[in-house]
Design an enzyme around this catalytic site. Structure first.
Site, mmCIF file in Angstrom:
data_model
loop_
_atom_site.group_PDB
_atom_site.id
_atom_site.type_symbol
_atom_site.label_atom_id
_atom_site.label_comp_id
_atom_site.label_asym_id
_atom_site.label_seq_id
_atom_site.Cartn_x
_atom_site.Cartn_y
_atom_site.Cartn_z
ATOM 1 N N GLY A 5 5.167 -1.061 2.933
ATOM 2 C CA GLY A 5 6.226 -1.032 1.932
ATOM 3 C C GLY A 5 5.870 -1.784 0.662
ATOM 4 N N ALA A 6 6.903 -2.073 -0.163
ATOM 5 C CA ALA A 6 6.707 -2.657 -1.493
ATOM 6 C C ALA A 6 5.664 -1.808 -2.223
ATOM 7 C CB ALA A 6 6.291 -4.123 -1.401
ATOM 8 N N HIS B 52 -0.325 3.284 -3.204
ATOM 9 C CA HIS B 52 0.299 4.024 -2.107
ATOM 10 C C HIS B 52 0.697 5.428 -2.548
ATOM 11 C CE1 HIS B 52 1.548 -0.273 -1.075
ATOM 12 N NE2 HIS B 52 0.921 0.105 0.025
ATOM 13 N N ASP C 205 -8.391 -2.186 0.922
ATOM 14 C CA ASP C 205 -8.627 -2.893 2.181
ATOM 15 C C ASP C 205 -9.899 -2.332 2.810
ATOM 16 O OD1 ASP C 205 -6.203 -4.660 2.379
ATOM 17 O OD2 ASP C 205 -5.239 -2.718 2.122
#
Lengths: 280, 280
Positions: free
Chosen positions: A31-32, A37, A150
């Site tokens: 989220g956030a 994303h 990541d």
């Protein structure tokens, strides 16, 4: 956009969708959401018939309780962003839904997690592999989308998929950056204006180091120069700067032909831990 | 009966079968089939639309190279037995097909594997969990069938399914025994006539111990009596005899209400390692 909060709903939907011959994409998130994303969701929407996005701040991958507690949570805003980007199913479970009982099994990825994030965040990749396995089993994607930001997580998930013969394709998209080069991250929201102002140094140091690698400057010298550059800004507390093999993630002492190099950095800035990387 | 040797064939068949709404059962075996395996196949044939049986002597779960080398292999006989029992798909892959590259990730099941088989066969349950995960992903069963004879293996697989949210049901059938009580096992084929003659002592000792537990004899005394009884037969080299909690598999020092008890034994007999158990 369907919104599911239970594992049973997601499973039933995935089974029906696969049975109907629809191609499923999964975008796992905490989220956030930011443009990094959203890039993944848009790609999935182009390439798949259904896009499942999950929002789950996975407690088992946090070694630092404050980091877990302070992790930004913006469910309404995230929901609107996902729907606009082409997400068809949002999975937003509770912790109890994902972990009805404490997990007993532990994953160990050997040398792959003895370095960088794995070394500095004990248990992190066990938590990642556990929740990713669960999400794969619940949503049954044909394709799973991850961000290069990541980098070590991607390497671990790639190993997980290969070693357990998960039947899906892993797709990785490049890190999305702010205009000043700062890698987009949910944790950037927690930066004070003062910290935000100096944050782009992280990418500047990576970009300088990448130039050094391309010019043939040795790994130890590249690392030393980067550490010195980071030390110039007192707001930063560097954790690591590594010149590593892009496949094995092990520190390099020399470059080799056909051997990819990844530069990875982690640093604390005003109480927020940031990571970034560049592949050369 | 279809016979597949590649992962791709099995995956494609499983996907099509699930898409067609057919219920799939999986019976994972290492071949050299006996009535214990056949019981599982018959049960699966009654309860499912398709029965996938796998025959794969999984090298990663053998800690002893001789045990792996000498493990009985009878593919033609097994194929006939499976077809007659109602198996619809036989998966018989090579080692290279299941492990195209060496596995990096390692599973650890904590206390569950610090005892009995896990303690005496280092790495055994990592190999089991790895191959079972692969078989689950390749064959996508609704139900997986296992025998109680490998009691600790069942506990580990149950934990694996729960902890990674595998979407399937685990069904366990009781141990099938010879007329004289010896638990059926593929390794029994390797017993000499002399060893076979005394082999039923293993079950006799378990049965006596179970009577002791029912009569309230304490765990330490039950264990001591069983060990003494096994020591009477010089052909046996006992490895362990445990009075354990049937859920956690940890050794019991006392019985508790509503707490299941499992008696587990392992012993070497004429170069063959045998295990058996009884739940009280």
């Amino acid at each position: 956009m369907l919104v599911f909060t239970t594992a049973a709903e997601l499973r039933a939907h995935a089974e029906a969708s696969r049975g109907a011959g629809r191609r499923l994409g999964l975008v796992p998130t905490m989220g956030a959401l930011h443009d990094g994303h959203i890039q993944l969701v848009r790609a999935a929407a182009t390439q798949c018939d259904e896009v499942v996005a999950s929002i789950f701040v996975n407690p088992t991958q946090f070694n630092n309780p404050d980091d877990l507690r302070l992790y930004p949570r913006l469910p309404e805003q995230d929901t609107a962003l996902l729907a606009a980007a082409g997400c068809t199913v949002l999975f937003m479970p509770s912790v109890e839904e994902v972990y009805p009982q404490p997990t007993v099994l532990r994953f160990d990825f050997g040398e792959l997690e003895r370095v960088m994030e794995g070394a500095h965040r004990p248990g992190h990749f066990n938590g990642v592999a556990t929740v990713v396995s669960k999400l794969f089993h619940l949503s049954r994607p044909h394709v799973a989308y991850f961000g290069q930001k990541d980098f070590q997580q991607v390497a671990v998930v790639r190993q997980l998929i290969a070693d357990l013969s998960f039947d899906l394709e892993l797709v990785v998209y490049p890190t999305v950056r702010e205009a000043d080069g700062l890698a987009m991250s949910s944790r950037n929201r927690r930066l004070s204006p003062e910290a935000r102002a100096v944050a782009p140094l992280l990418y500047q140091v990576l970009a300088q180091a990448a130039s050094g690698v391309r010019e043939g400057v040795g790994p130890a010298e590249v690392q030393a120069r980067a550490q010195a550059a980071l030390a110039q800004e007192p707001q930063f507390t560097p954790e690591y700067f590594e010149v590593a093999d892009a496949q094995t993630l092990q520190p390099l002492t020399a470059y080799g032909p056909g051997r990819g190099v990844v530069l990875c950095v982690a640093a604390h800035l005003g109480g927020v831990r940031l990571i970034d990387n560049v592949v050369v």
